[in-house]
Scaffold this active site. Structure first.
Site, PDB file in Angstrom:
ATOM      1  CE  LYS A  13      -2.365   3.242   2.628  1.00 59.76           C
ATOM      2  NZ  LYS A  13      -1.882   4.208   1.660  1.00 59.76           N
TER       3      LYS A  13
ATOM      4  CD  GLU B 207      12.725   1.212  10.609  1.00 58.16           C
ATOM      5  OE1 GLU B 207      13.039   2.298  11.124  1.00 58.16           O
ATOM      6  OE2 GLU B 207      13.269   0.145  10.904  1.00 58.16           O
TER       7      GLU B 207
ATOM      8  CB  CYS C 162      12.367   9.113   9.525  1.00 59.36           C
ATOM      9  SG  CYS C 162      13.374   8.158   8.393  1.00 59.36           S
TER      10      CYS C 162
ATOM     11  CD  GLU D 236       9.170  12.852  12.392  1.00 59.66           C
ATOM     12  OE1 GLU D 236       8.013  12.414  12.506  1.00 59.66           O
ATOM     13  OE2 GLU D 236      10.104  12.187  11.899  1.00 59.66           O
TER      14      GLU D 236
HETATM   15  P1  NAD Z   1       1.664   8.371   7.976  1.00 63.23           P
HETATM   16  O1  NAD Z   1       1.883   7.621   9.233  1.00 63.23           O
HETATM   17  O2  NAD Z   1       0.628   9.410   7.947  1.00 63.23           O
HETATM   18  O3  NAD Z   1       1.316   7.371   6.770  1.00 63.23           O
HETATM   19  C1  NAD Z   1       2.152   6.288   6.430  1.00 63.23           C
HETATM   20  C2  NAD Z   1       1.335   5.255   5.670  1.00 63.23           C
HETATM   21  O4  NAD Z   1       0.366   4.694   6.564  1.00 63.23           O
HETATM   22  C3  NAD Z   1       0.547   5.834   4.499  1.00 63.23           C
HETATM   23  O5  NAD Z   1       0.569   4.909   3.435  1.00 63.23           O
HETATM   24  C4  NAD Z   1      -0.858   5.972   5.073  1.00 63.23           C
HETATM   25  O6  NAD Z   1      -1.864   5.931   4.103  1.00 63.23           O
HETATM   26  C5  NAD Z   1      -0.926   4.743   5.978  1.00 63.23           C
HETATM   27  N1  NAD Z   1      -1.923   4.809   7.044  1.00 63.23           N
HETATM   28  C6  NAD Z   1      -2.525   5.908   7.579  1.00 63.23           C
HETATM   29  N2  NAD Z   1      -3.398   5.533   8.539  1.00 63.23           N
HETATM   30  C7  NAD Z   1      -3.343   4.184   8.631  1.00 63.23           C
HETATM   31  C8  NAD Z   1      -3.986   3.217   9.453  1.00 63.23           C
HETATM   32  N3  NAD Z   1      -4.879   3.570  10.380  1.00 63.23           N
HETATM   33  N4  NAD Z   1      -3.674   1.908   9.284  1.00 63.23           N
HETATM   34  C9  NAD Z   1      -2.763   1.528   8.377  1.00 63.23           C
HETATM   35  N5  NAD Z   1      -2.136   2.400   7.549  1.00 63.23           N
HETATM   36  C10 NAD Z   1      -2.402   3.720   7.683  1.00 63.23           C
HETATM   37  O7  NAD Z   1       3.111   8.954   7.603  1.00 63.23           O
HETATM   38  P2  NAD Z   1       3.476   9.953   6.436  1.00 63.23           P
HETATM   39  O8  NAD Z   1       2.936  11.305   6.804  1.00 63.23           O
HETATM   40  O9  NAD Z   1       3.118   9.352   5.133  1.00 63.23           O
HETATM   41  O10 NAD Z   1       5.081   9.961   6.524  1.00 63.23           O
HETATM   42  C11 NAD Z   1       5.797  10.742   7.413  1.00 63.23           C
HETATM   43  C12 NAD Z   1       6.214   9.963   8.650  1.00 63.23           C
HETATM   44  O11 NAD Z   1       6.945   8.797   8.274  1.00 63.23           O
HETATM   45  C13 NAD Z   1       7.149  10.741   9.540  1.00 63.23           C
HETATM   46  O12 NAD Z   1       6.755  10.619  10.888  1.00 63.23           O
HETATM   47  C14 NAD Z   1       8.501  10.070   9.329  1.00 63.23           C
HETATM   48  O13 NAD Z   1       9.389  10.207  10.399  1.00 63.23           O
HETATM   49  C15 NAD Z   1       8.105   8.659   9.080  1.00 63.23           C
HETATM   50  N6  NAD Z   1       9.157   7.945   8.346  1.00 63.23           N
HETATM   51  C16 NAD Z   1       9.951   7.056   9.022  1.00 63.23           C
HETATM   52  C17 NAD Z   1      10.988   6.407   8.365  1.00 63.23           C
HETATM   53  C18 NAD Z   1      11.896   5.447   9.103  1.00 63.23           C
HETATM   54  O14 NAD Z   1      12.608   4.725   8.436  1.00 63.23           O
HETATM   55  N7  NAD Z   1      11.907   5.401  10.418  1.00 63.23           N
HETATM   56  C19 NAD Z   1      11.201   6.637   7.006  1.00 63.23           C
HETATM   57  C20 NAD Z   1      10.373   7.528   6.348  1.00 63.23           C
HETATM   58  C21 NAD Z   1       9.345   8.179   7.035  1.00 63.23           C
END
Ligand code: NAD
Length: 500
Positions: A187, A262, A296, A392
């Site tokens: 997804k 992650e 991140c 963050e």
């Molecule tokens: P997000 O958590 O809003 O979304 C991530 C994914 O989860 C998307 O595909 C979203 O559609 C899905 N999602 C949303 N609600 C969900 C639910 N209830 N159940 C299952 N899936 C769901 O994150 P974002 O805004 O897309 O990305 C930014 C975040 O990602 C930041 O906090 C960043 O630090 C983190 N990030 C972490 C890493 C790492 O390796 N640690 C790498 C990249 C980004």
């Protein structure tokens, strides 16, 4: 197979779901718009899938697993290498999609493409090794038994990824999952699905059998949550925010499935007075403003030893003003827009907050639209209990504080609920090791930019991660361990041959 991305990029693409080796529409007939963050115009419409579509994809993956799990590591390695070559062959197109959809400059998008190809090549090698190492004998203290440990694929893997490094976060999960012998339902982020849909074409062209890899686009609630909840999904690997990660973990708990997370970070770069100042400036700028700070791993807390604090801040201010912000496809542009409106508004709220709390503000301008552009921003001396220091931000915003002792710097760096990465800049080899050891972070860079090799590891302490990606750890995340114990002679009862 229909070529979903063969239309011109200046038109609006209409894409479909990729399920069981075919492109198809979602059952609900709903669509989501994909926006170019530089212009705020619609560049594509993707299917807004539902739980019913997830169910079809998971069942296709479960069916494909029955045969895929029996393939040899060498067979899977050949396919992974074919994907890597396919990625390289579409290098320019993938980078352009990445820039158009995510907003990162082309030069950064090309780094992403190279990372994706390198990750598939690396896991091809590990898949091949599995033919040798997938089953290993265990030395026992008796000759009556023989024990073997087998590493078997976990089953159907549900992969959920964010928008800041499309394709890269996917490759870090997809390559080891396929290498292990898992089948996959991916997804992508609803904000940046285009690079992943292109990747689906590459995977299909590489000859990966139908059902082994499926892509379901849509929102987190409609697609992510049902994927994490599906009883036929054995493993969920999620990258995204800490709050959604918590939700995913709770959802996965209802069927006791394996979870890798992650999540977010609030990381530090610690610059000691003996540092090479030119190097320190470049490392601070890279750690804060690469990908417009939407990392991140952003080292958004800059801790600098007091004797060089003024000099570093002056150099940073000069460097930040020189960064060319604009349309990422225009040559010479070094920083693009933020990737979506929600993030743009969120970062502006933090900037407004920081302006009221910092002793000094450098940059912080928000150019008039269109486009989600924010200028590099540096806050000097914000309180350690302020939101900009603790939370963050995920934008081009740095907070700088001076410190007096090594212990103080370590204490302040570790004073966070996260623990993803840290950078140390010093010329003292003994200090390098001491500080690296003391920092509570999954990755520590010493005098180095944020280079990440697929052979190493990715993930952090505390609320940043559960598990590790990349390296052998990334592969292990998609494996089950099976012990096979056989009697070497007729041993009928435990009493006859009790556990030593
Ligand atoms: P997000 O958590 O809003 O979304 C991530 C994914 O989860 C998307 O595909 C979203 O559609 C899905 N999602 C949303 N609600 C969900 C639910 N209830 N159940 C299952 N899936 C769901 O994150 P974002 O805004 O897309 O990305 C930014 C975040 O990602 C930041 O906090 C960043 O630090 C983190 N990030 C972490 C890493 C790492 O390796 N640690 C790498 C990249 C980004």
């Amino acid at each position: 197979m229909t070529k979903m991305h063969s239309a011109q990029l200046d038109g609006v693409l209409r894409t479909q779901l990729y399920i069981d080796g075919a492109w198809c529409n979602g059952e609900g007939g709903r669509r989501l718009q994909v926006i170019n963050p530089s212009t705020e115009t619609t560049i594509a419409e993707v299917e807004a899938a539902s739980a019913a579509d997830v169910d079809v994809a998971v069942k296709a993956a479960a069916k494909a697993f029955r045969t895929w799990k029996k393939t040899t590591g060498a067979e899977r390695a050949a396919l992974l290498r074919a994907i890597a070559r396919g990625v390289e062959a579409r290098r320019e197109r993938l980078a352009t999609l990445q820039s158009l959809n995510n907003g990162k400059p082309l030069a950064e998008a090309l780094i992403d493409v190279s990372d994706v190809a390198a990750t598939f090549d690396y896991y091809a090698q590990l898949a091949e090794q599995l033919d040798e190492t997938g089953e290993s004998a265990v030395a026992l203290p008796t000759d009556d038994y023989r024990a073997v440990i087998r590493r078997e694929p976990a089953g159907v893997a549900g992969l959920i990824v964010p928008w800041n490094f499309p394709m890269v976060t996917t490759a870090w999960k997809l390559a080891p999952a396929l290498a292990a012998g898992c089948t996959v339902v991916l997804k992508p982020s609803e904000v940046t699905p285009l690079p992943e849909l292109e990747l689906a074409e590459i995977v299909a062209e590489a000859g990966v059998p139908r059902g082994v890899f499926n892509v379901v686009t849509g929102t987190g609630v409609d697609v992510g949550a049902p994927l994490a909840a599906h009883p036929l999904v054995a493993k969920v690997s999620f990258t995204g925010s800490t709050s959604v990660g918590e939700q995913v973990m709770k959802t996965a708990a209802t069927t006791i499935k394996g979870v890798s997370l992650e999540l977010g970070g609030k990381s530090s770069i610690v610059v000691f007075a003996d540092a090479d100042l030119d190097l320190a400036v470049e490392l601070v700028v890279g750690g804060g403003f690469f990908n417009a700070g939407q990392m991140c791993s952003a080292t958004s807390r800059v801790l600098v030893e007091r004797p060089i604090a003024q000099a570093l801040i002056a150099r940073l201010a000069e460097r930040a003003r020189q960064i060319a912000v604009g349309d990422p496809l225009v040559p010479g542009v070094q920083m693009g827009p933020l990737t979506n409106r929600a993030q743009y508004e969120r970062v502006q709220r933090y900037i407004a907050q920081g302006k009221s709390e910092a002793a000094e503000v450098i940059g912080g301008e928000v150019p008039a639209g269109p486009g989600y552009f924010v200028k590099p921003t540096i806050f000097v001396d914000v309180p350690v209990d302020s939101a900009v220091w603790r939370e963050e931000i995920f934008g081009p915003v740095l907070c700088v504080r001076a410190f007096d002792t090594e212990d103080e710097a370590i204490g302040v760096a570790n004073d966070t609920e996260y623990g993803l990465v840290a950078t140390v800049v010093t010329r003292d080899p003994a200090r390098e090791q001491r500080v690296a050891q003391a920092l509570e972070a999954g990755v520590v860079w010493i005098n180095a930019p944020q280079a990440i090799f697929p052979q190493t590891s990715w993930g952090g302490y505390k609320r940043s991660s559960i598990g590790r990606e990349l390296g052998p750890f990334g592969l292990a995340a998609f494996q089950e361990i099976k012990q096979v114990l056989s009697a070497a002679r007729n041993v009928r009862t435990m009493r006859e041959n009790p556990t030593p």
